[in-house]
Structures are given as C-alpha cells and as structure tokens.
Scaffold this motif. Structure first.
Motif, PDB file in Angstrom:
ATOM      1  N   UNK A  23       0.946  -1.337   0.187  1.00 30.71           N
ATOM      2  CA  UNK A  23       0.188   0.058   0.047  1.00 30.71           C
ATOM      3  C   UNK A  23       1.025   1.202  -0.104  1.00 30.71           C
ATOM      4  N   UNK A  24       0.505   2.202  -1.061  1.00 30.05           N
ATOM      5  CA  UNK A  24       1.415   3.210  -0.891  1.00 30.05           C
ATOM      6  C   UNK A  24       0.856   4.417  -0.053  1.00 30.05           C
ATOM      7  N   UNK A  25       1.983   5.253   0.381  1.00 29.91           N
ATOM      8  CA  UNK A  25       1.666   6.420   1.250  1.00 29.91           C
ATOM      9  C   UNK A  25       0.640   7.313   0.780  1.00 29.91           C
ATOM     10  N   UNK A  26      -0.116   7.661   1.696  1.00 27.13           N
ATOM     11  CA  UNK A  26      -1.341   8.716   1.555  1.00 27.13           C
ATOM     12  C   UNK A  26      -1.455   9.338   2.836  1.00 27.13           C
ATOM     13  N   UNK A  27      -2.606  10.302   2.562  1.00 29.33           N
ATOM     14  CA  UNK A  27      -2.873  11.276   3.793  1.00 29.33           C
ATOM     15  C   UNK A  27      -4.315  11.591   4.002  1.00 29.33           C
ATOM     16  N   UNK A  28      -4.887  11.488   4.951  1.00 26.93           N
ATOM     17  CA  UNK A  28      -6.309  11.923   5.390  1.00 26.93           C
ATOM     18  C   UNK A  28      -6.410  12.780   6.275  1.00 26.93           C
ATOM     19  N   UNK A  29      -7.313  13.848   5.982  1.00 24.44           N
ATOM     20  CA  UNK A  29      -7.679  14.799   7.009  1.00 24.44           C
ATOM     21  C   UNK A  29      -8.903  14.761   7.294  1.00 24.44           C
ATOM     22  N   UNK A  30      -9.270  15.098   8.764  1.00 23.52           N
ATOM     23  CA  UNK A  30     -10.599  15.212   9.231  1.00 23.52           C
ATOM     24  C   UNK A  30     -10.541  16.274  10.420  1.00 23.52           C
ATOM     25  N   UNK A  31     -11.868  16.577  10.798  1.00 27.34           N
ATOM     26  CA  UNK A  31     -11.698  17.461  11.986  1.00 27.34           C
ATOM     27  C   UNK A  31     -11.870  16.569  13.399  1.00 27.34           C
ATOM     28  N   UNK A  32     -11.433  17.222  14.300  1.00 29.68           N
ATOM     29  CA  UNK A  32     -11.633  16.744  15.518  1.00 29.68           C
ATOM     30  C   UNK A  32     -11.525  17.731  16.535  1.00 29.68           C
ATOM     31  N   UNK A  33     -12.786  18.045  17.134  1.00 29.10           N
ATOM     32  CA  UNK A  33     -13.037  19.279  17.972  1.00 29.10           C
ATOM     33  C   UNK A  33     -12.710  20.638  17.409  1.00 29.10           C
ATOM     34  N   UNK A  34     -13.050  20.365  15.955  1.00 31.39           N
ATOM     35  CA  UNK A  34     -12.881  21.626  15.433  1.00 31.39           C
ATOM     36  C   UNK A  34     -11.527  21.756  14.530  1.00 31.39           C
ATOM     37  N   UNK A  35     -10.685  21.330  15.045  1.00 35.22           N
ATOM     38  CA  UNK A  35      -9.295  21.342  14.735  1.00 35.22           C
ATOM     39  C   UNK A  35      -8.831  20.196  13.480  1.00 35.22           C
ATOM     40  N   UNK A  36      -8.096  20.637  12.451  1.00 35.52           N
ATOM     41  CA  UNK A  36      -7.814  19.804  11.286  1.00 35.52           C
ATOM     42  C   UNK A  36      -6.817  18.730  11.892  1.00 35.52           C
ATOM     43  N   UNK A  37      -7.010  17.088  11.737  1.00 32.06           N
ATOM     44  CA  UNK A  37      -5.976  16.364  12.186  1.00 32.06           C
ATOM     45  C   UNK A  37      -5.806  15.558  10.633  1.00 32.06           C
ATOM     46  N   UNK A  38      -4.469  15.445  10.275  1.00 26.20           N
ATOM     47  CA  UNK A  38      -3.958  14.747   9.442  1.00 26.20           C
ATOM     48  C   UNK A  38      -3.323  13.316   9.776  1.00 26.20           C
ATOM     49  N   UNK A  39      -3.803  12.377   9.137  1.00 25.25           N
ATOM     50  CA  UNK A  39      -3.026  11.094   9.481  1.00 25.25           C
ATOM     51  C   UNK A  39      -2.365  10.716   8.305  1.00 25.25           C
ATOM     52  N   UNK A  40      -1.255   9.975   8.494  1.00 26.24           N
ATOM     53  CA  UNK A  40      -0.406   9.289   7.305  1.00 26.24           C
ATOM     54  C   UNK A  40      -0.769   7.798   7.254  1.00 26.24           C
ATOM     55  N   UNK A  41      -1.111   7.424   6.179  1.00 22.60           N
ATOM     56  CA  UNK A  41      -1.415   5.996   5.898  1.00 22.60           C
ATOM     57  C   UNK A  41      -0.411   5.418   5.049  1.00 22.60           C
ATOM     58  N   UNK A  42      -0.218   4.040   4.975  1.00 24.37           N
ATOM     59  CA  UNK A  42      -0.962   3.144   5.953  1.00 24.37           C
ATOM     60  C   UNK A  42      -0.698   2.967   7.361  1.00 24.37           C
ATOM     61  N   UNK A  43       0.276   3.709   7.935  1.00 21.85           N
ATOM     62  CA  UNK A  43       0.912   3.629   9.324  1.00 21.85           C
ATOM     63  C   UNK A  43      -0.181   4.063  10.258  1.00 21.85           C
ATOM     64  N   UNK A  44      -1.075   4.899   9.881  1.00 23.13           N
ATOM     65  CA  UNK A  44      -2.111   5.489  10.837  1.00 23.13           C
ATOM     66  C   UNK A  44      -1.551   6.574  11.750  1.00 23.13           C
ATOM     67  N   UNK A  45      -0.374   7.172  11.486  1.00 25.62           N
ATOM     68  CA  UNK A  45       0.502   8.145  12.329  1.00 25.62           C
ATOM     69  C   UNK A  45       0.051   9.375  12.168  1.00 25.62           C
ATOM     70  N   UNK A  46      -0.197  10.352  13.395  1.00 29.25           N
ATOM     71  CA  UNK A  46      -0.687  11.642  13.056  1.00 29.25           C
ATOM     72  C   UNK A  46       0.622  12.500  12.519  1.00 29.25           C
ATOM     73  N   UNK A  47       0.118  13.485  11.583  1.00 25.60           N
ATOM     74  CA  UNK A  47       1.238  14.223  10.972  1.00 25.60           C
ATOM     75  C   UNK A  47       1.068  15.818  11.952  1.00 25.60           C
ATOM     76  N   UNK A  48       2.208  16.046  12.541  1.00 24.86           N
ATOM     77  CA  UNK A  48       2.071  17.333  13.237  1.00 24.86           C
ATOM     78  C   UNK A  48       2.975  18.414  12.663  1.00 24.86           C
ATOM     79  N   UNK A  49       2.917  19.785  12.921  1.00 29.41           N
ATOM     80  CA  UNK A  49       3.375  20.642  12.276  1.00 29.41           C
ATOM     81  C   UNK A  49       4.963  20.676  12.829  1.00 29.41           C
TER      82      UNK A  49
END
Length: 205
Positions: A1-27
């Motif tokens: 599975x190739x690398x990809x990113x998913x973004x969704x809201x959590x408590x109004x804040x944008x959370x970005x997850x790196x797939x397939x590892x499901x690790x959170x991308x932070x600034x």
C-alpha cells in the motif's frame, strides 16, 4: 500500500493522518523549515495554516528539506487550497500519486531558500544571491524580502518584493533600468531600501 494522507476535523481542529501507518502528522518537523502556523494545519484557502500543511506534507512524503522549502507555496496554491474538510463526518484523501502528479506540474512560485544562496560582495551582508535558472534573484537572509531582476526587451525591471502568506509576491518597490545602465547599483539601492524598511536583527548586521 502506497503512502497517502487523510484529513478530518476533531474538536474543530484539522487532524492529518499518514496512511498506511495511521500516524498523525504534526507541524513540529516542518516548523524547523518555515514558521507559518505553529498552532496547526488548515485547508481550503491560501493562508498560513495551509502553507504549514503544504510544507509538512512535502517534507514527510519526500523526506527532502530543500524540496519542501522550495515548493511548498506552489503546492499550497495548487493542492492544499483546494482540499475541503467541512462537517463532522467529512474528510479529504490525498494519495502519493496525486502529490507526485501535482509536483510534476509545478514550475512557478518557487520560494528561494531563507538560508540558501551565497554572499555577494556587492550587497549588504544580510543579502544572498540565489541560483535560479530563469532569472536573477537575491534574498535577505533575515526576512522574506526578495529582489528579482527581469529582462525586458530594451530595459531591466528590478523589483523588491515580499512573499509572506500571499499566493504571489507583493511588490514593495521597483526600478526600470536601461540595458546599458548600472543594474548592479540599482540592486544595491533596493537592498539598502529593504534594510531601511526592516532593520536586521542585532548581531546579523
């Protein structure tokens, strides 16, 4: 599975997850390169939050600081500003293939490296000559001021500008110079004008 990113809201804040590892991308890692939005990411417009996300995505995906620094503004304008994440269940998906495809088309809005370039004996110490294939560019080492030299038909256009969070640099001053005139003198004058607008930090003068 190739690398990809998913973004969704959590408590109004944008959370970005790196797939397939499901690790959170932070600034955090991207803040060492550019500091636009230490409080988090955003999407859907051309501003500070999307700029930080663009840099973080490129840095994480390619693992190359120079690529991230040089192309994050153009990547923000072309890709991140178009992502949508509205509503409790809404999210966006960005695949590695889409990142590669977008990067293959980016030729404009290349940002000069803030700590790149080389000192120029004719410019103040806080200015650097930046290598660009299409035009001569000079940049202040201590802020985002640029001098761009454009070749006209019978004259030179020398522009002092500032990038900031804008999609395109905002001109601060310019000079139109005949081809046989002393262009280097005009570049020095604009560099000094920039230094007069914003003094270099103590110790970098």
């Amino acid at each position: 599975m190739t690398t990809g990113y998913v973004g969704r809201r959590r408590g109004g804040e944008l959370v970005v997850t790196r797939r397939p590892e499901d690790t959170e991308l932070t600034p955090d890692r991207s803040l060492d390169l550019v500091n636009h939005s230490p409080n988090g990411f955003e999407v859907g417009y051309s501003g500070s939050g999307p700029a930080q996300l663009a840099c973080a995505l490129l840095l994480d995906y390619y693992g190359d600081e120079q690529v991230a620094r040089e192309h994050y503004i153009a990547f923000r304008n072309k890709v991140v500003s178009q992502l949508e994440c509205d509503g409790a269940a809404a999210c966006w998906h960005l695949t590695g293939e889409k990142i590669d495809a977008a990067m293959a088309t980016l030729t404009d809005d290349v940002v000069a490296l803030a700590d790149g370039g080389r000192p120029s004996p004719t410019l103040p110490e806080n200015w650097r000559a930046v290598s660009r294939p299409d035009r001569r560019v000079f940049q202040r080492a201590d802020c985002d001021h640029y001098i761009v030299l454009g070749d006209g038909s019978e004259e030179w256009l020398v522009v002092l500008c500032s990038q900031g969070d804008r999609a395109y640099p905002a001109p601060l001053a310019h000079r139109t110079v005949a081809e046989d005139a002393d262009v280097e003198r005009v570049i020095r004058e604009l560099a000094e004008e920039s230094n007069d607008l914003i003094e270099p930090p103590e110790g970098e003068r």
